[in-house]
Design a protein around this motif. Structure first.
Motif, PDB file in Angstrom:
ATOM      1  N   ILE A 186       0.882  -1.156   0.000  1.00  0.00           N
ATOM      2  CA  ILE A 186       0.000   0.000   0.000  1.00  0.00           C
ATOM      3  C   ILE A 186       0.925   1.213   0.000  1.00  0.00           C
ATOM      4  O   ILE A 186       1.756   1.366   0.885  1.00  0.00           O
ATOM      5  CB  ILE A 186      -0.901   0.024   1.253  1.00  0.00           C
ATOM      6  N   ASP A 187       0.783   2.064  -1.002  1.00  0.00           N
ATOM      7  CA  ASP A 187       1.695   3.184  -1.185  1.00  0.00           C
ATOM      8  C   ASP A 187       0.889   4.425  -1.544  1.00  0.00           C
ATOM      9  O   ASP A 187      -0.318   4.354  -1.764  1.00  0.00           O
ATOM     10  CB  ASP A 187       2.691   2.843  -2.298  1.00  0.00           C
ATOM     11  N   ALA A 188       1.551   5.544  -1.609  1.00  0.00           N
ATOM     12  CA  ALA A 188       0.912   6.800  -2.011  1.00  0.00           C
ATOM     13  C   ALA A 188       1.807   7.491  -3.020  1.00  0.00           C
ATOM     14  O   ALA A 188       3.023   7.483  -2.896  1.00  0.00           O
ATOM     15  CB  ALA A 188       0.687   7.695  -0.810  1.00  0.00           C
ATOM     16  N   LEU A 189       1.173   8.056  -4.011  1.00  0.00           N
ATOM     17  CA  LEU A 189       1.884   8.798  -5.033  1.00  0.00           C
ATOM     18  C   LEU A 189       1.043  10.007  -5.397  1.00  0.00           C
ATOM     19  O   LEU A 189      -0.114   9.856  -5.813  1.00  0.00           O
ATOM     20  CB  LEU A 189       2.129   7.920  -6.263  1.00  0.00           C
ATOM     21  N   LYS A 190       1.581  11.188  -5.207  1.00  0.00           N
ATOM     22  CA  LYS A 190       0.884  12.435  -5.527  1.00  0.00           C
ATOM     23  C   LYS A 190      -0.496  12.482  -4.862  1.00  0.00           C
ATOM     24  O   LYS A 190      -1.501  12.728  -5.511  1.00  0.00           O
ATOM     25  CB  LYS A 190       0.754  12.612  -7.035  1.00  0.00           C
ATOM     26  N   ALA A 191      -0.536  12.176  -3.566  1.00  0.00           N
ATOM     27  CA  ALA A 191      -1.753  12.215  -2.747  1.00  0.00           C
ATOM     28  C   ALA A 191      -2.809  11.212  -3.176  1.00  0.00           C
ATOM     29  O   ALA A 191      -3.989  11.391  -2.920  1.00  0.00           O
ATOM     30  CB  ALA A 191      -2.330  13.622  -2.695  1.00  0.00           C
ATOM     31  N   LYS A 192      -2.405  10.128  -3.836  1.00  0.00           N
ATOM     32  CA  LYS A 192      -3.321   9.059  -4.211  1.00  0.00           C
ATOM     33  C   LYS A 192      -2.838   7.745  -3.627  1.00  0.00           C
ATOM     34  O   LYS A 192      -1.641   7.475  -3.579  1.00  0.00           O
ATOM     35  CB  LYS A 192      -3.426   8.924  -5.728  1.00  0.00           C
ATOM     36  N   LEU A 193      -3.790   6.918  -3.194  1.00  0.00           N
ATOM     37  CA  LEU A 193      -3.471   5.602  -2.674  1.00  0.00           C
ATOM     38  C   LEU A 193      -3.229   4.644  -3.833  1.00  0.00           C
ATOM     39  O   LEU A 193      -3.973   4.651  -4.802  1.00  0.00           O
ATOM     40  CB  LEU A 193      -4.634   5.081  -1.828  1.00  0.00           C
ATOM     41  N   ILE A 194      -2.194   3.842  -3.709  1.00  0.00           N
ATOM     42  CA  ILE A 194      -1.859   2.872  -4.745  1.00  0.00           C
ATOM     43  C   ILE A 194      -1.647   1.515  -4.074  1.00  0.00           C
ATOM     44  O   ILE A 194      -0.976   1.433  -3.045  1.00  0.00           O
ATOM     45  CB  ILE A 194      -0.581   3.272  -5.495  1.00  0.00           C
ATOM     46  N   ILE A 195      -2.221   0.477  -4.650  1.00  0.00           N
ATOM     47  CA  ILE A 195      -1.982  -0.883  -4.182  1.00  0.00           C
ATOM     48  C   ILE A 195      -1.232  -1.600  -5.297  1.00  0.00           C
ATOM     49  O   ILE A 195      -1.690  -1.656  -6.431  1.00  0.00           O
ATOM     50  CB  ILE A 195      -3.293  -1.615  -3.863  1.00  0.00           C
ATOM     51  N   ARG A 196      -0.056  -2.125  -4.948  1.00  0.00           N
ATOM     52  CA  ARG A 196       0.785  -2.802  -5.931  1.00  0.00           C
ATOM     53  C   ARG A 196       1.063  -4.225  -5.484  1.00  0.00           C
ATOM     54  O   ARG A 196       1.274  -4.463  -4.300  1.00  0.00           O
ATOM     55  CB  ARG A 196       2.138  -2.118  -6.071  1.00  0.00           C
ATOM     56  N   LYS A 197       1.106  -5.138  -6.433  1.00  0.00           N
ATOM     57  CA  LYS A 197       1.587  -6.479  -6.141  1.00  0.00           C
ATOM     58  C   LYS A 197       3.098  -6.417  -6.045  1.00  0.00           C
ATOM     59  O   LYS A 197       3.737  -5.660  -6.761  1.00  0.00           O
ATOM     60  CB  LYS A 197       1.236  -7.446  -7.270  1.00  0.00           C
ATOM     61  N   LEU A 198       3.654  -7.213  -5.160  1.00  0.00           N
ATOM     62  CA  LEU A 198       5.101  -7.299  -5.030  1.00  0.00           C
ATOM     63  C   LEU A 198       5.540  -8.677  -5.505  1.00  0.00           C
ATOM     64  O   LEU A 198       4.946  -9.681  -5.151  1.00  0.00           O
ATOM     65  CB  LEU A 198       5.538  -7.103  -3.579  1.00  0.00           C
ATOM     66  N   GLU A 199       6.569  -8.685  -6.307  1.00  0.00           N
ATOM     67  CA  GLU A 199       7.137  -9.943  -6.773  1.00  0.00           C
ATOM     68  C   GLU A 199       8.617  -9.929  -6.465  1.00  0.00           C
ATOM     69  O   GLU A 199       9.331  -9.030  -6.903  1.00  0.00           O
ATOM     70  CB  GLU A 199       6.893 -10.124  -8.269  1.00  0.00           C
ATOM     71  N   ASN A 200       9.059 -10.906  -5.677  1.00  0.00           N
ATOM     72  CA  ASN A 200      10.467 -11.014  -5.293  1.00  0.00           C
ATOM     73  C   ASN A 200      10.992  -9.728  -4.661  1.00  0.00           C
ATOM     74  O   ASN A 200      12.082  -9.282  -4.959  1.00  0.00           O
ATOM     75  CB  ASN A 200      11.334 -11.404  -6.490  1.00  0.00           C
ATOM     76  N   GLY A 201      10.154  -9.107  -3.837  1.00  0.00           N
ATOM     77  CA  GLY A 201      10.584  -7.930  -3.101  1.00  0.00           C
ATOM     78  C   GLY A 201      10.541  -6.623  -3.876  1.00  0.00           C
ATOM     79  O   GLY A 201      10.833  -5.580  -3.344  1.00  0.00           O
ATOM     80  N   SER A 202      10.169  -6.669  -5.149  1.00  0.00           N
ATOM     81  CA  SER A 202      10.107  -5.429  -5.918  1.00  0.00           C
ATOM     82  C   SER A 202       8.683  -5.170  -6.407  1.00  0.00           C
ATOM     83  O   SER A 202       7.896  -6.081  -6.589  1.00  0.00           O
ATOM     84  CB  SER A 202      11.069  -5.487  -7.117  1.00  0.00           C
ATOM     85  N   SER A 203       8.367  -3.919  -6.613  1.00  0.00           N
ATOM     86  CA  SER A 203       7.047  -3.502  -7.027  1.00  0.00           C
ATOM     87  C   SER A 203       6.746  -3.958  -8.436  1.00  0.00           C
ATOM     88  O   SER A 203       7.583  -3.894  -9.326  1.00  0.00           O
ATOM     89  CB  SER A 203       6.963  -1.988  -6.924  1.00  0.00           C
ATOM     90  N   ALA A 204       5.531  -4.435  -8.634  1.00  0.00           N
ATOM     91  CA  ALA A 204       5.122  -4.897  -9.954  1.00  0.00           C
ATOM     92  C   ALA A 204       3.849  -4.169 -10.370  1.00  0.00           C
ATOM     93  O   ALA A 204       3.782  -2.960 -10.292  1.00  0.00           O
ATOM     94  CB  ALA A 204       4.935  -6.408  -9.943  1.00  0.00           C
ATOM     95  N   GLU A 205       2.859  -4.919 -10.717  1.00  0.00           N
ATOM     96  CA  GLU A 205       1.602  -4.417 -11.260  1.00  0.00           C
ATOM     97  C   GLU A 205       0.834  -3.530 -10.273  1.00  0.00           C
ATOM     98  O   GLU A 205       0.672  -3.865  -9.111  1.00  0.00           O
ATOM     99  CB  GLU A 205       0.769  -5.650 -11.620  1.00  0.00           C
ATOM    100  N   VAL A 206       0.335  -2.390 -10.765  1.00  0.00           N
ATOM    101  CA  VAL A 206      -0.514  -1.513  -9.966  1.00  0.00           C
ATOM    102  C   VAL A 206      -1.944  -2.033 -10.052  1.00  0.00           C
ATOM    103  O   VAL A 206      -2.474  -2.234 -11.142  1.00  0.00           O
ATOM    104  CB  VAL A 206      -0.462  -0.053 -10.474  1.00  0.00           C
TER     105      VAL A 206
END
Length: 87
Positions: free
Chosen positions: A62-82
């Motif tokens: 669960i992350d935020a970018l420019k005041a928007k909530l973003i949920i990303r899948k993580l694969e092998n410790g790195s961010s993947a698909e939004v």
């Protein structure tokens, strides 16, 4: 519910700050934060589970970018698909 499905939920410092800012009310102090978390995080994660965008034993951020909530899948410790980018 996420523990039962072995889903690892992580969150960034930015999203904590965003939720705190959106949920703070000078009259009620931090009480509204719970509602903001339910609306922006819990509801969106639940919808992603129902749409099968998040599956068992996956990790999400669960992350935020420019005041928007973003949920990303993580694969092998790195961010993947939004999955979700709302508000």
């Amino acid at each position: 519910m996420l523990k039962q499905k072995k889903i690892d939920l992580q969150y960034s410092k930015e999203v904590v700050e965003l939720l705190g800012t959106l949920g703070f009310d000078p009259n009620f102090r931090a009480r509204p934060v719970k509602g903001v978390i339910q609306q922006m995080v819990e509801n969106e994660v639940a919808l992603a589970l129902l749409r099968e965008e998040i599956m068992k034993e996956e990790s999400v951020l669960i992350d935020a970018l420019k005041a928007k909530l973003i949920i990303r899948k993580l694969e092998n410790g790195s961010s993947a698909e939004v999955l979700v980018a709302n508000h």
